[in-house]
Scaffold this active site. Structure first.
Site, PDB file in Angstrom:
ATOM      1  N   ASP A  16     -11.376   9.739   2.557  1.00  0.00           N
ATOM      2  CA  ASP A  16     -12.305  10.489   3.419  1.00  0.00           C
ATOM      3  C   ASP A  16     -12.724  11.879   2.895  1.00  0.00           C
ATOM      4  O   ASP A  16     -12.739  12.841   3.657  1.00  0.00           O
ATOM      5  CB  ASP A  16     -11.699  10.646   4.823  1.00  0.00           C
ATOM      6  CG  ASP A  16     -11.453   9.317   5.528  1.00  0.00           C
ATOM      7  OD1 ASP A  16     -11.743   8.263   4.938  1.00  0.00           O
ATOM      8  OD2 ASP A  16     -10.951   9.337   6.667  1.00  0.00           O
ATOM      9  N   HIS A  60     -19.178   6.628  19.105  1.00  0.00           N
ATOM     10  CA  HIS A  60     -17.834   6.080  18.837  1.00  0.00           C
ATOM     11  C   HIS A  60     -16.807   6.592  19.850  1.00  0.00           C
ATOM     12  O   HIS A  60     -16.899   7.730  20.323  1.00  0.00           O
ATOM     13  CB  HIS A  60     -17.409   6.474  17.416  1.00  0.00           C
ATOM     14  CG  HIS A  60     -16.164   5.797  16.936  1.00  0.00           C
ATOM     15  ND1 HIS A  60     -14.972   6.466  16.771  1.00  0.00           N
ATOM     16  CD2 HIS A  60     -15.932   4.501  16.605  1.00  0.00           C
ATOM     17  CE1 HIS A  60     -14.061   5.605  16.348  1.00  0.00           C
ATOM     18  NE2 HIS A  60     -14.617   4.417  16.237  1.00  0.00           N
ATOM     19  N   LYS A 114     -14.214   2.565   7.187  1.00  0.00           N
ATOM     20  CA  LYS A 114     -13.291   2.314   8.304  1.00  0.00           C
ATOM     21  C   LYS A 114     -13.752   3.027   9.570  1.00  0.00           C
ATOM     22  O   LYS A 114     -14.503   3.999   9.498  1.00  0.00           O
ATOM     23  CB  LYS A 114     -11.868   2.730   7.933  1.00  0.00           C
ATOM     24  CG  LYS A 114     -11.747   4.201   7.623  1.00  0.00           C
ATOM     25  CD  LYS A 114     -10.360   4.561   7.152  1.00  0.00           C
ATOM     26  CE  LYS A 114     -10.258   6.037   6.864  1.00  0.00           C
ATOM     27  NZ  LYS A 114     -10.510   6.903   8.023  1.00  0.00           N
ATOM     28  N   CYS A 159      -5.618  10.964   8.526  1.00  0.00           N
ATOM     29  CA  CYS A 159      -5.873   9.704   7.809  1.00  0.00           C
ATOM     30  C   CYS A 159      -4.978   9.511   6.593  1.00  0.00           C
ATOM     31  O   CYS A 159      -4.577   8.376   6.300  1.00  0.00           O
ATOM     32  CB  CYS A 159      -7.353   9.599   7.455  1.00  0.00           C
ATOM     33  SG  CYS A 159      -8.358   9.308   8.942  1.00  0.00           S
TER      34      CYS A 159
HETATM   35  C1  VGL Z   1      -9.972  11.844  10.340  1.00  0.00           C
HETATM   36  C2  VGL Z   1      -9.973  12.719  12.451  1.00  0.00           C
HETATM   37  C3  VGL Z   1     -10.869  11.764  12.874  1.00  0.00           C
HETATM   38  C4  VGL Z   1      -9.463  11.902   8.927  1.00  0.00           C
HETATM   39  C5  VGL Z   1     -10.867  10.875  10.732  1.00  0.00           C
HETATM   40  O1  VGL Z   1     -10.144  11.415   8.006  1.00  0.00           O
HETATM   41  O2  VGL Z   1      -8.355  12.455   8.717  1.00  0.00           O
HETATM   42  N1  VGL Z   1      -9.526  12.752  11.196  1.00  0.00           N
HETATM   43  N2  VGL Z   1     -11.309  10.847  12.012  1.00  0.00           N
END
Ligand code: VGL
Ligand code: ZN
Length: 211
Positions: A16, A60, A114, A159
């Protein structure tokens, strides 16, 4: 064996590294952009590299804006399961969902999207938050013969943390490249690292892999 040699026989997962998680983004992580140089330096050293993108549809379930009266960082129960609420982030096809502009994507053999289901969040690179719906990454890495993997990216305490837990659960020998990760909060990032170390994750530095 040195970590430099080990990397050639291992897979890297870059979690991410997207604009919304970097300064200027909607869910900006302090220092998020600072990891890019380290990620770019280590990625070509691995036998295989995969990246993930948080990739949510508009509206979402993890967005506070989807829950009237709720604010980012509140939690709600969704089907009896606790769901942390965030600002709208990484909406499919928006600039915020793109990789950081300086992230070198050339080494990535696979890209996992994802959190694509409106009603189900997905922190881990391996399973959605129901704990059982696979993203396919585990099968891919196993199928390619990798039993050892290294993790880096954003965020250490969300994540990256859940990806590392699941990597252990799936039986991978798991390493985390500490300086190539940043957390939503310093305190929870420290706790996440301590918890992972306790659970058997090896914490390493990018310098050990790509001096
Ligand atoms: C993430 C919060 C919400 C991450 C993803 O990538 O750590 N954190 N969605
Ligand atoms: Zn998300």
């Amino acid at each position: 064996m040195t970590l430099q040699c080990l990397a050639q026989k291992s897979a890297l997962i870059v979690v991410d590294v997207q604009n919304d998680f970097c300064p200027g983004g909607s869910l900006a992580i302090q220092g998020g952009g600072e990891i890019v140089d380290a990620v770019n330096r280590v990625a070509p050293r691995f036998g295989y590299a995969a990246a993930t993108k948080d990739w949510h549809p508009a509206g979402h379930v993890s967005f506070a804006s989807s829950h009237p009266g709720k604010k980012p960082f509140d939690t709600v129960l969704v089907g009896g399961v606790s769901q942390a609420l965030w600002p709208d982030h990484c909406v499919q096809g928006t600039p915020g969902a793109e990789f950081h502009p300086r992230l070198d994507s050339r080494p990535f053999a696979a890209l996992i999207h994802k959190g694509r289901k409106a009603g189900l969040d997905s922190y881990s690179a391996f399973f959605e938050n129901d704990g059982e719906t696979p993203t396919g990454l585990g099968f891919l890495l196993r199928g390619l013969g990798y039993g050892r993997l290294f993790l880096c990216g954003l965020a250490t305490d969300v994540c990256v943390y859940y990806s590392a837990r699941d990597a252990l659960r799936l039986g991978f020998e798991t390493y985390l490249i500490e300086d190539a990760c940043r957390g939503v909060s310093r305190k929870s990032a420290e706790e996440a690292l301590a918890g992972l170390k306790n659970a058997g994750v090896f914490i390493v530095a990018s310098e050990e892999i790509a001096p």
